[in-house]
Design a protein around this motif. Sequence first.
Motif, mmCIF file in Angstrom:
data_model
loop_
_atom_site.group_PDB
_atom_site.id
_atom_site.type_symbol
_atom_site.label_atom_id
_atom_site.label_comp_id
_atom_site.label_asym_id
_atom_site.label_seq_id
_atom_site.Cartn_x
_atom_site.Cartn_y
_atom_site.Cartn_z
ATOM 1 N N ALA A 139 0.861 7.021 -6.745
ATOM 2 C CA ALA A 139 1.356 8.466 -7.265
ATOM 3 C C ALA A 139 0.465 9.159 -7.930
ATOM 4 O O ALA A 139 0.114 10.280 -7.752
ATOM 5 C CB ALA A 139 2.668 7.910 -8.010
ATOM 6 N N LEU A 140 -0.467 8.514 -9.058
ATOM 7 C CA LEU A 140 -1.387 9.290 -9.623
ATOM 8 C C LEU A 140 -2.398 9.757 -8.903
ATOM 9 O O LEU A 140 -2.887 10.894 -8.837
ATOM 10 C CB LEU A 140 -2.003 8.443 -10.780
ATOM 11 C CG LEU A 140 -0.909 8.052 -11.877
ATOM 12 C CD1 LEU A 140 -1.613 6.837 -12.966
ATOM 13 C CD2 LEU A 140 -0.629 9.219 -12.693
ATOM 14 N N GLY A 141 -2.716 8.975 -7.706
ATOM 15 C CA GLY A 141 -3.914 9.425 -6.785
ATOM 16 C C GLY A 141 -3.431 10.569 -5.881
ATOM 17 O O GLY A 141 -3.953 11.702 -5.895
ATOM 18 N N ALA A 142 -2.201 10.595 -5.489
ATOM 19 C CA ALA A 142 -1.439 11.658 -4.633
ATOM 20 C C ALA A 142 -1.484 12.987 -5.656
ATOM 21 O O ALA A 142 -1.837 14.384 -5.251
ATOM 22 C CB ALA A 142 -0.091 11.343 -4.277
ATOM 23 N N LEU A 159 6.223 7.989 -1.584
ATOM 24 C CA LEU A 159 5.997 6.300 -2.105
ATOM 25 C C LEU A 159 6.659 5.668 -1.265
ATOM 26 O O LEU A 159 6.243 4.382 -0.811
ATOM 27 C CB LEU A 159 6.326 6.324 -3.257
ATOM 28 C CG LEU A 159 5.823 6.965 -4.569
ATOM 29 C CD1 LEU A 159 6.407 6.781 -5.800
ATOM 30 C CD2 LEU A 159 4.300 6.325 -4.459
ATOM 31 N N ALA A 160 7.940 6.062 -0.614
ATOM 32 C CA ALA A 160 8.478 5.156 0.410
ATOM 33 C C ALA A 160 7.627 5.016 1.811
ATOM 34 O O ALA A 160 7.735 4.091 2.371
ATOM 35 C CB ALA A 160 9.926 5.637 0.803
ATOM 36 N N ALA A 161 6.828 6.182 2.149
ATOM 37 C CA ALA A 161 6.006 6.159 3.244
ATOM 38 C C ALA A 161 4.872 5.376 3.043
ATOM 39 O O ALA A 161 4.111 4.778 4.183
ATOM 40 C CB ALA A 161 5.774 7.691 3.611
ATOM 41 N N THR A 162 4.314 4.820 1.864
ATOM 42 C CA THR A 162 3.363 3.991 1.901
ATOM 43 C C THR A 162 3.503 2.595 2.836
ATOM 44 O O THR A 162 2.763 2.290 3.376
ATOM 45 C CB THR A 162 2.987 3.343 0.527
ATOM 46 O OG1 THR A 162 4.121 2.733 0.007
ATOM 47 C CG2 THR A 162 2.911 4.598 -0.439
#
Length: 688
Positions: free
Chosen positions: A60-63, A197-200
């Motif tokens: 999440a932080l990277g995105a 995040l779900a799409a990871t």
Amino acid sequence: MSQGPHPQPVSVATPTFRADARWPAVVLWAGGVACLAGILGHGLPAEWVPARSVALLVIALGAAGIARILHRVRGLAPAHGLAIAWLLALAWLGGPLPMLAVALVALAAIATGSLLLPRADAAAQCVTGLALVAGLAGWLLPLPVHTRGSWLAVALVLVVWRHRALQASLRTALAQWRDTVAAAPRPATLAVMLLGLAATGCWVPTAQQDDVAYHLLLPWSLQLDGRLAMDPDVHVWALAPWAADVLQAIPQLIAGAEARGALNALWLLLCACALWRLAGALGGDRRARAWTVALFGSLPLTAVLAMGMQTELPTAALLCWAALPGCTAPSRRTLLAACALTGMLAATKLVAFGFAMLLLPWLAWRHRSVLDARSVAAGLGLLLAIGGSSYAYAWAIAGNPVLPLMNDLFGSPWFGGDFVDERWHKGFGPTLPWRMTFQTPDYLEAHAGGGGFVLVALGGAWLLALARRRTRALAALALLMLALPLLATQYLRYAYPAMVLALPPLVVAAFASAPRSGHVVVVATCIANLLFQANGHWMLRTGAVKESLVALGRDAPLLAEYAPERLLAQAVRERWSAEGGPSGNLLVLDLDTPMLAEMASRARAPSWYDPSLAAAANIADADASGAAWVALWQREGIAELVLHAERLPAPRRAALRLAGARHEATVEGIEWWRLPRPDAPAPGAIAP
């Protein structure tokens, strides 16, 4: 009649406490407190996997960092930057060619859907077009017409033919997205972050057992053979409802490689759009819509389903879109589109067929003002045309339209008795939502909390949704869809689509009845779901998403760990290609996977997937010399074997020596052996 403002008398009465104004908050908090008590009482903190939570936070932080850079460099809003970050990650880790193939299929679907819904938005046209394409393709599966060129031509013709309507739909969609972000930047950013995040799960290569043994059969059959063999004697699920796998196959054919991750990302997006619109149709503001999408993204099963080929993710998207016309103004075209979507539901899975049958009467009632004989005939015709192919072929070929289910009734010779999985019969009752939430391993191949906490934490919101006029119908329908599959089989994954459908009325009712309490309970539920996301599947607990990042998009390292037999199947296909074609069939022995479905019509396995071969294997095992096994291999045309050597019984080892089998490769204890060609001189025996 106009009613203007009128002066009101000034009241000097002392304010009084109204208990009824507080009961919605009390009901909401009761669900939240009960959920917290369940988490602590059942010892769920011991089941928490901190590494997965840390990985999600880092991702999440990277995105967010990429979005921040794009904001500084290009002035893009955070929601725009996050969307770009997730798309770049999908292209990098899932492959750019599969992503482009899915994009082309989506454009072709929008073009097709615009024929039925010329004034609808792009998402509605896309999901309707996917249903129309899947319905037509289902009837064509036995014909040898499925090639890269044929499907690429179909997609391009549709895009070129409908290019004006397509351009108009895309321009409108882009303008709507920009307006949404501009009007509600924080809610939009929240929705995009949780959905991403779900799409990871889309980054992980296909390795779940049901996918390896079953769902890959149709896509690889079309890629290798140009058709589906439809042979229930070899694979008992060969005639099961196949619409979701048909849509997996089309972009795979176009790309020449599996496109599961990119297609699942499209299903996530389509489902999120439907949830956003449903929440709005029920009276929710942008914050309620955003938190509805966020809750959907936070559910552990959302990430799990994004990681595989199970049908519940497309079922959830189709169900939400099919329910939307029930919350909008009556329209013949909208009703026809709903019939197409219910047909697609029927073609996806028998449980989804049940959802469609529950949905249709409500839709017919809501659109009764536009119903006439012509509309009914057209709607039922669409439903049967899109939903009927697998049932018709199964009835004609096997004598059971739902083979292997309900075979006690139909008596098909291809499967003895009825298919029943005794693991998921723990009993239906009023405590089932609690048990599924905190004793999840009894109801799903998962760890405690792996189904999420919506059923308990938002139990109060469900009562509020049933009490409110505007949300009552959809909440009651979702509750009915949740209960009926669980009456027959207490398997949590089957309840997932209904759980997703329930999110808009639950969130809207919670926010409207007690805004502050509703917001706190929904946010807390979202956080709890994310913390226990890894409990939804063992591959998430062992860090499959993190390993995908480390592997920089290469599938081989993850397949070696999670599905090594797939690497050997790839090696076999490469050998066949070099030799000008296969020399025979491939047999799987003593693996956890009951079949290698990606070998298409060449796949064989003495498992319950192939009862006749399993019976023959039991007879062959009685011959210690191995001669019976050699005869069985010759009778079945076996040229390749993929096996677990350490589990191989003595008669099968003896058969390898007797047949002169040659060891070719080993991956993580799984071995590939070749039998000599029938016209080749017998080589020296090589013992395993």
